[in-house]
Write a protein that holds these residues in place. Sequence first.
Motif, mmCIF file in Angstrom:
data_model
loop_
_atom_site.group_PDB
_atom_site.id
_atom_site.type_symbol
_atom_site.label_atom_id
_atom_site.label_comp_id
_atom_site.label_asym_id
_atom_site.label_seq_id
_atom_site.Cartn_x
_atom_site.Cartn_y
_atom_site.Cartn_z
ATOM 1 N N LEU A 153 25.384 11.197 30.732
ATOM 2 C CA LEU A 153 26.159 10.205 30.005
ATOM 3 C C LEU A 153 27.181 10.918 29.133
ATOM 4 C CD1 LEU A 153 26.529 7.235 29.114
ATOM 5 C CD2 LEU A 153 24.800 7.643 27.391
ATOM 6 N N VAL A 154 28.462 10.614 29.343
ATOM 7 C CA VAL A 154 29.532 11.216 28.558
ATOM 8 C C VAL A 154 30.416 10.090 28.048
ATOM 9 C CG1 VAL A 154 31.442 12.861 28.546
ATOM 10 C CG2 VAL A 154 29.500 13.246 30.067
ATOM 11 N N MET A 200 25.610 21.729 42.308
ATOM 12 C CA MET A 200 26.937 21.340 41.842
ATOM 13 C C MET A 200 26.819 20.480 40.581
ATOM 14 S SD MET A 200 29.968 19.267 43.839
ATOM 15 C CE MET A 200 30.081 20.478 45.150
ATOM 16 N N PHE A 201 25.832 19.605 40.562
ATOM 17 C CA PHE A 201 25.620 18.745 39.400
ATOM 18 C C PHE A 201 25.273 19.579 38.164
ATOM 19 C CE2 PHE A 201 23.079 16.019 36.646
ATOM 20 C CZ PHE A 201 23.917 14.924 36.528
ATOM 21 N N GLU A 202 24.376 20.554 38.305
ATOM 22 C CA GLU A 202 23.990 21.412 37.178
ATOM 23 C C GLU A 202 25.169 22.253 36.705
ATOM 24 O OE1 GLU A 202 21.300 21.454 35.232
ATOM 25 O OE2 GLU A 202 20.648 19.706 36.392
ATOM 26 N N ASP A 203 25.979 22.778 37.635
ATOM 27 C CA ASP A 203 27.172 23.548 37.250
ATOM 28 C C ASP A 203 28.143 22.671 36.450
ATOM 29 O OD1 ASP A 203 26.125 25.721 38.567
ATOM 30 O OD2 ASP A 203 27.416 25.510 40.351
ATOM 31 N N PHE A 204 28.338 21.453 36.916
ATOM 32 C CA PHE A 204 29.227 20.518 36.226
ATOM 33 C C PHE A 204 28.687 20.202 34.830
ATOM 34 C CE2 PHE A 204 30.364 16.150 35.072
ATOM 35 C CZ PHE A 204 31.744 16.253 35.051
ATOM 36 N N LYS A 205 27.392 19.977 34.741
ATOM 37 C CA LYS A 205 26.761 19.663 33.462
ATOM 38 C C LYS A 205 26.928 20.817 32.475
ATOM 39 C CE LYS A 205 22.222 19.119 33.089
ATOM 40 N NZ LYS A 205 20.866 18.534 33.128
ATOM 41 N N ARG A 206 26.738 22.047 32.945
ATOM 42 C CA ARG A 206 26.922 23.221 32.076
ATOM 43 C C ARG A 206 28.363 23.311 31.587
ATOM 44 N NH1 ARG A 206 23.060 25.559 35.159
ATOM 45 N NH2 ARG A 206 24.478 26.386 36.723
ATOM 46 N N ALA A 207 29.309 23.093 32.470
ATOM 47 C CA ALA A 207 30.727 23.152 32.096
ATOM 48 C C ALA A 207 31.071 22.062 31.080
ATOM 49 C CB ALA A 207 31.603 23.011 33.343
ATOM 50 N N MET A 208 30.537 20.869 31.267
ATOM 51 C CA MET A 208 30.800 19.774 30.339
ATOM 52 C C MET A 208 30.186 20.062 28.963
ATOM 53 S SD MET A 208 32.673 17.456 31.756
ATOM 54 C CE MET A 208 32.403 15.981 30.800
ATOM 55 N N THR A 209 28.999 20.661 28.952
ATOM 56 C CA THR A 209 28.308 20.973 27.708
ATOM 57 C C THR A 209 29.098 21.970 26.869
ATOM 58 O OG1 THR A 209 26.194 20.558 28.779
ATOM 59 C CG2 THR A 209 26.115 21.765 26.739
ATOM 60 N N LYS A 210 29.824 22.870 27.529
ATOM 61 C CA LYS A 210 30.646 23.842 26.802
ATOM 62 C C LYS A 210 31.813 23.170 26.086
ATOM 63 C CE LYS A 210 29.585 27.754 29.794
ATOM 64 N NZ LYS A 210 30.099 28.658 30.818
ATOM 65 N N GLU A 211 32.316 22.090 26.641
ATOM 66 C CA GLU A 211 33.496 21.417 26.094
ATOM 67 C C GLU A 211 33.171 20.196 25.241
ATOM 68 O OE1 GLU A 211 36.669 22.451 26.383
ATOM 69 O OE2 GLU A 211 35.929 24.213 27.454
#
Length: 140
Positions: A3-4, A16-27
Motif C-alpha cells: 500500500l502506497v 520482481m515484487f520484492e525488488d520493487f518493494k525494496r526500491a520503493m522503501t528507499k524513496e
Amino acid sequence: MLLVDDLIVTGNNPKMFEDFKRAMTKEFEILDIGIMSYYLGIEVKQRDDGIFISQEGYAKEFIKKFDIKNCKLVGAPVECGIKPHMNQDGEKVNPTLFKNLVGSLRISKRILCYIKGTINYGILFAFADDFKLVGYCDSD
C-alpha cells in the motif's frame, strides 16, 4: 500486497515484487499490508479459483440502515422495458417531471431491493493459463 498512499501494487513474480518493494522503501515510507482483504470499501477474497472482489459488507450495512430486510428481491435496478423519454401514450416526457420520478421513493426502493438481491455479486479474477480478456455489455 503493498500500500502506497492509496495505491495497490501486486504481481505474480515474487522476486520482481520484492525488488520493487525494496526500491520503493528507499524513496517512500510504505506499509506492507500483506494479503489484502479490504480496500476502500471493497472486500477482497483470496480463493482457490482466483481473487473475488465485492462490496458485500457495504451492501449489508446499507440494507440494515434502510431496514429493507424483507423486500422482494429484484435482479435489475430499474424495471425492464421502461422508456423514460416517452410516457404511456408515446408522448415525450417532461424532463422536470422525469427528474422528480427518478428521485421518487418508488425508484429508490427498487434500487435498495436490487442491492439486497445482488449482495453476493462481485468480480472474479480467475486464475488461468490462457489469459483471454472477455467482456460483457448490457445493450439496454
